[in-house]
Structures are given as structure tokens and as C-alpha cells.
Design a protein around this motif. Structure first.
Motif, short mmCIF file in Angstrom:
data_model
loop_
_atom_site.label_atom_id
_atom_site.label_comp_id
_atom_site.label_asym_id
_atom_site.label_seq_id
_atom_site.Cartn_x
_atom_site.Cartn_y
_atom_site.Cartn_z
N GLN A 179 23.37 42.73 29.72
CA GLN A 179 23.55 44.04 29.10
C GLN A 179 24.69 44.81 29.75
N SER A 180 24.85 44.65 31.07
CA SER A 180 25.85 45.42 31.81
C SER A 180 27.19 44.69 31.95
N TYR A 181 27.40 43.64 31.18
CA TYR A 181 28.65 42.88 31.09
C TYR A 181 28.90 42.00 32.32
N ASN A 182 28.73 42.55 33.54
CA ASN A 182 28.95 41.81 34.79
C ASN A 182 30.36 41.22 34.89
N LEU A 183 31.34 41.99 34.47
CA LEU A 183 32.73 41.58 34.65
C LEU A 183 33.24 42.10 35.99
N LEU A 184 34.13 41.35 36.63
CA LEU A 184 34.70 41.78 37.89
C LEU A 184 35.88 42.72 37.60
N PRO A 185 35.82 43.97 38.08
CA PRO A 185 36.83 44.96 37.70
C PRO A 185 38.24 44.64 38.18
N GLN A 186 38.37 43.86 39.27
CA GLN A 186 39.69 43.56 39.80
C GLN A 186 40.37 42.40 39.08
N LEU A 187 39.64 41.72 38.18
CA LEU A 187 40.19 40.56 37.48
C LEU A 187 40.55 40.90 36.04
N SER A 188 41.56 40.25 35.53
CA SER A 188 41.96 40.42 34.14
C SER A 188 40.92 39.78 33.22
N VAL A 189 41.07 40.02 31.93
CA VAL A 189 40.18 39.42 30.95
C VAL A 189 40.20 37.90 31.07
N VAL A 190 41.39 37.33 31.12
CA VAL A 190 41.48 35.87 31.13
C VAL A 190 40.87 35.29 32.40
N ARG A 191 41.01 35.99 33.53
CA ARG A 191 40.42 35.48 34.77
C ARG A 191 38.91 35.66 34.79
N ASN A 192 38.42 36.74 34.22
CA ASN A 192 36.97 36.90 34.09
C ASN A 192 36.39 35.81 33.21
N VAL A 193 37.05 35.53 32.10
CA VAL A 193 36.56 34.53 31.14
C VAL A 193 36.54 33.14 31.76
N THR A 194 37.57 32.80 32.50
CA THR A 194 37.69 31.44 33.05
C THR A 194 37.03 31.28 34.42
N LEU A 195 36.42 32.34 34.94
CA LEU A 195 35.83 32.29 36.27
C LEU A 195 34.82 31.14 36.45
N PRO A 196 33.91 30.88 35.48
CA PRO A 196 32.98 29.76 35.67
C PRO A 196 33.69 28.42 35.86
#
Length: 251
Positions: free
Chosen positions: A102-119
Motif C-alpha cells: 500500500q505504501s509503495y516501498n520505493l527507495l527515495p534516493q533511486l530513480s524509477v528504473v533503479r527502483n524497478v530493477t532492484l530485485p
């Protein structure tokens, strides 16, 4: 929803067999799930509903491998997660389970592409550029690759979270109240996106929600009451779901 895998007309993505889970409160143990058995067909959208304390979040966490049942088995695809060693489970979950919070859990210091590819990066796997491009386009984030989460709307942040859940090509995507923090317009877009991942990408989605309007986007709605299954509905309307929820636990 099926209680017996033999009834499923096709491949089974997720199977729970007599799953029970309880939590300690003081000197007592409080049951959250009581011998729940179900099978979810691959390539379908399932919503899980129930009143507060019914066990729906525990069900989702056990099904996704985020929590371990006290007894019973959880099978994702052909893998019995209940039998995986403690060290092996996180790696399996990272590669085969997508989770949307629900809270997205994205890392604020990373870009969209880096958040998406983190796994992928955490698992030491290479990024397939064509697949990444396809996923970003599928969730409506093409051209926003380098933006940080704080530069996105709430709906766009949830789209990034869904893209992250899809990037590993998981066996199933689990969503915990994915529209709970969104306004009605953004919530509708996210539900349409989840529907799209099932219909056009062949993904299996299991979503916990308290909202009948969200649940009616699913192929099947599974109802829980007091830690036990209390029926299901296929292709239900908002009215059907609302009326059913009102009487949960009374049968």
C-alpha cells in the motif's frame, strides 16, 4: 477459488493445503488462519476480502512466503515454500514472487528504473533491456525512467511498484491494499493496470482489499471470516460483494 487443485481447469499458480497460523499475545496464542486450503489458477486475478482480524493479511503473507505457517503447505508453482530452508526462502521469493505494498516501498534516493530493477540487481541478475522497456511501457511510465519517487504522483509511484513486482517475471504478484493510499481516479488506474497484467501479460495476481469496488475488478473474490474460508464469488458486482461482506461469519 478452488479448495482442491484437481478441480482447477488448467495450471495452478498457488496452492495452500490446510494452512494454519497463530500469533502469541501475552500468554495466549491467537489463531489467524485455521486449516485454509485453496488453489488459484494461473493467469487469474483473485481478491481476498474479510473484516479486520479475519486473517486476510496473514493469508497473503503466508502465500507470498513473507511469513511461515505453523502447519500446512504453501506451493507456488511447483515449489513447496514450506520446505525451503530459511536461507533459501528470501532468494526464492526475490526471483519468483512479486509484492505490491500500500505504501509503495520505493527507495527515495533511486530513480524509477533503479527502483524497478532492484530485485534483479540484488539477485545478481542482468537486466533484460527489452523486457524493462516493455514493463515500463505497460505500466505507463515510459519516459519517466530517471525521475525519483518524490517527483511522481501517488498513482505513478504505485505503477513503479507494480513494475518492480513484474520485472523478475514472477510466478504470482501479491498486492496488499494497493489502492488504499490513492484517490478514486488513481485507484481505478491501478486496478485497470493489475487487470491488464492478468489479461495481456498472463500474470497471476492475488490482492487483499477492503473495498468492494476494487474487488469487483477480480475474476474471483475469496472471503475470509475468523481465519477460515467463508465462500467465494466469480465475476461479482459491487452490490453482490457488499451484500456478501455484510453477512460474513454468519453462516
Amino acid at each position: 477459488m478452488y479448495t482442491d487443485a484437481s478441480e482447477v481447469p488448467g495450471p495452478v499458480a498457488l496452492r495452500l493445503e490446510r494452512v494454519s497460523k497463530s500469533y502469541r499475545t501475552g500468554n495466549a496464542r491467537v489463531p489467524a488462519l485455521r486449516e485454509v486450503s485453496l488453489s488459484v489458477p494461473a493467469g487469474t486475478f483473485t481478491a481476498v476480502m474479510g473484516p479486520s482480524g479475519s486473517g486476510k493479511s496473514t493469508l497473503l503473507q503466508c502465500a507470498a512466503g513473507l511469513d511461515t505457517p505453523d502447519s500446512g503447505r504453501v506451493l507456488l508453482g511447483s515449489t513447496d515454500m514450506s520446505r525451503l530452508r530459511r536461507r533459501a526462502l528470501p532468494a526464492f521469493r526475490r526471483d519468483h514472487v512479486g509484492f505490491v505494498f500500500q505504501s509503495y516501498n520505493l527507495l527515495p534516493q533511486l530513480s524509477v528504473v533503479r527502483n524497478v530493477t532492484l530485485p534483479l540487481l540484488l539477485g545478481g541478475r542482468s537486466v533484460e533491456r527489452d523486457w524493462l522497456k516493455y514493463v515500463l511501457e505497460a505500466v505507463g511510465l515510459a519516459g519517466l525512467d530517471e525521475r525519483k519517487p518524490q517527483e511522481l504522483s501517488g498513482g505513478q509511484q504505485q505503477r513503479a511498484a507494480i513494475a518492480r513486482a513484474l520485472i523478475t517475471r514472477p510466478e504470482a504478484v501479491f498486492a496488499d491494499e494497493p489502492t488504499g493510499a490513492l484517490d478514486s481516479a488513481a485507484a481505478r488506474q491501478v486496478l485497470d493496470l493489475l487487470r491488464h497484467t492478468v489479461t495481456d501479460l498472463g500474470q497471476t495476481v492475488v490482492m487483499v482489499t477492503h473495498d468492494p469496488a476494487a474487488a469487483c475488478s477480480a475474476d474471483n473474490v475469496l472471503f475470509l471470516a475468523d481465519g477460515q474460508l467463508d465462500g467465494s464469488m466469480a465475476n461479482a458486482s459491487v452490490r453482490d460483494i457488499t451484500e456478501r461482506v455484510a453477512y460474513l461469519g454468519e453462516r
